[in-house]
Design a protein around this motif. Structure first.
Motif, PDB file in Angstrom:
ATOM      1  N   ALA A  64     143.394  16.880  36.736  1.00 18.51           N
ATOM      2  CA  ALA A  64     142.606  16.204  35.828  1.00 18.51           C
ATOM      3  C   ALA A  64     142.055  16.841  34.674  1.00 18.51           C
ATOM      4  CB  ALA A  64     141.661  15.435  36.457  1.00 18.51           C
ATOM      5  N   ARG A  65     142.018  16.160  33.191  1.00 16.17           N
ATOM      6  CA  ARG A  65     141.579  16.778  32.289  1.00 16.17           C
ATOM      7  C   ARG A  65     140.041  17.118  32.367  1.00 16.17           C
ATOM      8  NH1 ARG A  65     143.696  12.707  27.516  1.00 16.17           N
ATOM      9  NH2 ARG A  65     145.801  13.463  27.232  1.00 16.17           N
ATOM     10  N   LEU A  66     139.417  16.365  32.998  1.00 12.88           N
ATOM     11  CA  LEU A  66     137.947  16.285  33.091  1.00 12.88           C
ATOM     12  C   LEU A  66     137.375  15.526  34.253  1.00 12.88           C
ATOM     13  CD1 LEU A  66     135.122  16.090  30.792  1.00 12.88           C
ATOM     14  CD2 LEU A  66     135.990  13.955  30.530  1.00 12.88           C
ATOM     15  N   GLN A  67     136.540  15.950  35.028  1.00 12.60           N
ATOM     16  CA  GLN A  67     135.904  15.161  36.054  1.00 12.60           C
ATOM     17  C   GLN A  67     134.853  14.440  35.569  1.00 12.60           C
ATOM     18  OE1 GLN A  67     137.322  15.217  39.053  1.00 12.60           O
ATOM     19  NE2 GLN A  67     138.832  16.515  38.267  1.00 12.60           N
ATOM     20  N   TRP A  68     135.023  13.341  34.960  1.00 10.67           N
ATOM     21  CA  TRP A  68     134.096  12.707  34.370  1.00 10.67           C
ATOM     22  C   TRP A  68     132.869  11.899  35.155  1.00 10.67           C
ATOM     23  CZ3 TRP A  68     132.214   7.927  34.587  1.00 10.67           C
ATOM     24  CH2 TRP A  68     132.714   6.641  35.294  1.00 10.67           C
ATOM     25  N   ALA A  69     133.479  11.678  36.285  1.00 12.67           N
ATOM     26  CA  ALA A  69     132.182  11.203  37.300  1.00 12.67           C
ATOM     27  C   ALA A  69     131.165  12.170  37.535  1.00 12.67           C
ATOM     28  CB  ALA A  69     132.724  10.469  38.687  1.00 12.67           C
TER      29      ALA A  69
END
Length: 169
Positions: A18-23
């Protein structure tokens, strides 16, 4: 003497992280989305809801949400055939009820907004099949899955690891 041909299994391409673990990085937003998602489901048929979530996710190319919602639909008893045909629903209308078709068409109109609005005829068709409060909930559910799709596509969340019964959106 029979000879057997041995096929070497083809290795899958490597999984992209994933690019970013936004959660994890925006936990208040994530929690608010989960609450919004739960609120948008109220009064809607769960089968219809999964069809809507799958169709929006197909249109938005959200692999993570497609993985989740096809697995949830299958676990809930949806047929493989109806899930497969959903991407070509206009040519496969006989697989769906008139109410489901109205919801799917509304899902596409709200998701794509091609002309910058939802066409009157699409809205009117949905309004013929749903009571006003149910229609409002359907529009909310379509809007929420589109928001989830945008998080998933932008953060490039990796599909393939979801098991039905995990935390849903």
């Amino acid at each position: 003497m029979t000879t057997h041909t041995h096929h070497t299994p083809t290795a899958n391409a490597p999984e992209h992280p994933a690019r970013l673990q936004w959660a994890q990085l925006a936990p208040d937003v994530y929690k608010a989305m989960v609450r919004l998602d739960a609120a948008s489901r109220k009064g809607l048929d769960p089968t219809l809801l999964e069809l809507v979530k799958i169709r929006a996710s197909q249109v938005n190319h959200c692999a993570f949400c497609l993985d989740m919602h096809t697995k949830d639909a299958l676990a809930a008893g949806e047929s493989v055939e109806r899930i497969i045909q959903l991407s070509a629903w206009e040519e496969s209308q006989h697989f769906y009820t008139a109410k489901e078709l109205a919801a799917i068409e509304l899902t596409e109109a709200v998701t794509v907004l091609t002309e910058g609005f939802v066409p009157d005829e699409v809205y009117a068709k949905a309004a013929r099949h749903f009571e006003e409060s149910e229609l409002a909930q359907l529009i909310a559910a379509i809007t929420v899955i589109n928001a989830w799709n945008r998080f998933g596509v932008t953060a490039r969340l990796t599909p393939g690891h979801y098991t039905p019964g995990d935390i849903k959106h």
